[in-house]
Design a protein around this motif. Structure first.
Motif, short mmCIF file in Angstrom:
data_model
loop_
_atom_site.label_atom_id
_atom_site.label_comp_id
_atom_site.label_asym_id
_atom_site.label_seq_id
_atom_site.Cartn_x
_atom_site.Cartn_y
_atom_site.Cartn_z
N ILE A 116 36.93 45.55 52.60
CA ILE A 116 37.04 45.46 52.13
C ILE A 116 36.73 44.51 50.86
O ILE A 116 37.54 44.24 51.58
N SER A 117 35.92 44.57 50.17
CA SER A 117 36.19 43.50 49.23
C SER A 117 36.77 43.58 48.04
O SER A 117 36.83 45.08 47.52
N GLU A 118 37.41 43.13 47.46
CA GLU A 118 38.84 43.63 46.23
C GLU A 118 38.29 41.89 45.01
O GLU A 118 38.96 41.29 45.90
N ASN A 119 38.52 42.52 44.07
CA ASN A 119 37.90 41.81 43.33
C ASN A 119 38.78 41.90 42.35
O ASN A 119 38.49 42.98 41.31
N ILE A 120 39.48 41.34 41.31
CA ILE A 120 40.96 40.99 40.48
C ILE A 120 40.07 41.00 38.95
O ILE A 120 39.72 38.95 39.42
N PHE A 121 40.36 41.35 37.79
CA PHE A 121 39.53 40.37 36.70
C PHE A 121 41.32 40.31 35.54
O PHE A 121 41.52 41.95 35.25
N VAL A 122 42.10 39.43 35.46
CA VAL A 122 43.04 40.19 34.04
C VAL A 122 42.45 40.53 32.97
O VAL A 122 41.79 39.37 32.36
N LEU A 123 42.86 41.50 32.49
CA LEU A 123 42.55 42.01 30.87
C LEU A 123 43.73 40.92 30.07
O LEU A 123 43.58 40.62 28.72
N LYS A 124 45.46 41.26 30.10
CA LYS A 124 46.18 40.60 29.44
C LYS A 124 47.66 39.80 30.94
O LYS A 124 47.24 40.78 31.56
N GLY A 125 47.86 39.42 30.14
CA GLY A 125 49.18 38.80 30.50
C GLY A 125 48.42 37.18 31.82
O GLY A 125 47.72 37.11 32.05
N GLU A 126 49.76 37.30 32.40
CA GLU A 126 49.77 36.14 33.83
C GLU A 126 50.05 36.65 35.10
O GLU A 126 51.34 37.55 34.69
N LEU A 127 49.19 37.40 35.56
CA LEU A 127 49.58 37.63 36.98
C LEU A 127 49.59 36.23 38.41
O LEU A 127 48.35 35.82 38.42
N VAL A 128 50.81 36.97 39.25
CA VAL A 128 50.16 35.72 40.47
C VAL A 128 50.28 36.85 41.73
O VAL A 128 50.33 37.85 41.85
N TYR A 129 49.53 35.85 42.26
CA TYR A 129 48.69 35.52 43.31
C TYR A 129 49.06 35.06 44.48
O TYR A 129 49.23 34.43 44.64
N ARG A 130 50.10 36.34 45.43
CA ARG A 130 50.83 35.80 46.22
C ARG A 130 49.56 36.07 47.70
O ARG A 130 49.83 37.55 48.06
N TYR A 131 50.34 34.79 48.75
CA TYR A 131 49.04 35.51 50.49
C TYR A 131 49.76 33.74 51.26
O TYR A 131 50.08 33.67 50.84
N LEU A 132 48.98 34.74 52.23
CA LEU A 132 49.51 34.32 53.01
C LEU A 132 48.00 33.28 53.74
O LEU A 132 46.85 33.99 54.26
N ASP A 133 48.23 31.96 53.46
CA ASP A 133 47.32 31.05 53.88
C ASP A 133 47.02 31.27 56.04
O ASP A 133 47.64 31.69 56.77
N LYS A 134 46.19 30.26 56.06
CA LYS A 134 45.80 30.06 57.78
C LYS A 134 46.75 30.06 58.85
O LYS A 134 46.80 30.24 59.44
N THR A 135 47.97 29.04 58.07
CA THR A 135 49.34 29.05 59.45
C THR A 135 50.19 29.80 58.76
O THR A 135 50.82 29.27 59.05
N ASN A 136 49.71 30.76 57.83
CA ASN A 136 50.79 32.10 57.54
C ASN A 136 51.63 31.60 56.79
O ASN A 136 53.21 32.42 56.59
N LYS A 137 51.57 30.67 56.35
CA LYS A 137 52.21 30.18 54.98
C LYS A 137 52.34 30.63 53.71
O LYS A 137 50.95 30.74 53.22
N GLU A 138 53.06 30.99 52.55
CA GLU A 138 53.00 31.75 51.92
C GLU A 138 52.63 30.41 50.92
O GLU A 138 53.27 30.25 50.21
N GLN A 139 51.73 31.12 49.84
CA GLN A 139 50.76 30.47 48.72
C GLN A 139 50.67 30.85 47.38
O GLN A 139 51.23 32.55 47.54
N TYR A 140 50.51 30.89 46.38
CA TYR A 140 50.51 31.56 45.45
C TYR A 140 49.67 30.74 44.35
O TYR A 140 48.88 28.91 44.38
N LEU A 141 49.04 31.61 43.53
CA LEU A 141 47.68 31.70 42.53
C LEU A 141 48.75 32.27 40.82
O LEU A 141 48.71 33.81 40.57
N LYS A 142 48.74 31.82 40.19
CA LYS A 142 48.91 32.49 38.25
C LYS A 142 47.19 32.64 37.96
O LYS A 142 46.69 31.34 38.13
N LEU A 143 46.78 33.57 37.73
CA LEU A 143 46.32 33.93 36.78
C LEU A 143 46.31 34.92 35.21
O LEU A 143 47.66 35.17 35.89
#
Length: 126
Positions: free
Chosen positions: A49-76
């Motif tokens: 599936i494709s999963e898409n996130i739309f932030v309505l209120k507040g700040e959400l941190v998206y944590r993910y593993l990059d192609k080298t398996n290193k943890e990264q994050y984005l603040k939404l």
């Protein structure tokens, strides 16, 4: 036309601190989520599936593993739209406030249909 009212959605209070109202469609799911303060969801991924996130209120941190398996994050932030793709990921609320967001989940066709979607409105004179 089809209307799905909130009391017709499937409400789940998850043990990870997230409340979800699931609106189930034939070809998609739309989830209204509230994630409690200082809450980290479980790590996961989606194979199809494709999963898409739309932030309505507040700040959400998206944590993910990059192609080298290193943890990264984005603040939404409120108004941000994230296209998750196939990343191994999780979401976290690092704040003292409840974060609210909508999740759109569907099976992508992998065809660019943006022109059809943009131009599909037909004006009807009455």
């Amino acid at each position: 036309m089809k209307l799905i009212r909130q009391d017709q959605s499937i409400h789940v209070d998850k043990t990870n601190g997230t409340e979800v109202d699931y609106y189930l469609l034939d070809d998609a799911e739309i989830h209204y989520n509230k994630i409690n303060p200082h809450t980290l969801q479980e790590w996961h991924r989606h194979r199809h599936i494709s999963e898409n996130i739309f932030v309505l209120k507040g700040e959400l941190v998206y944590r993910y593993l990059d192609k080298t398996n290193k943890e990264q994050y984005l603040k939404l932030k409120q108004g941000d739209l994230l296209l998750v793709e196939k990343d191994i990921h999780t979401f976290e609320n690092q704040t003292d406030e409840v974060v609210e967001f909508i999740v759109f989940r569907y099976l992508p066709s992998y065809k660019n249909q943006s022109e059809m979607i943009k131009n599909d409105k037909e004006i009807i004179e009455r």
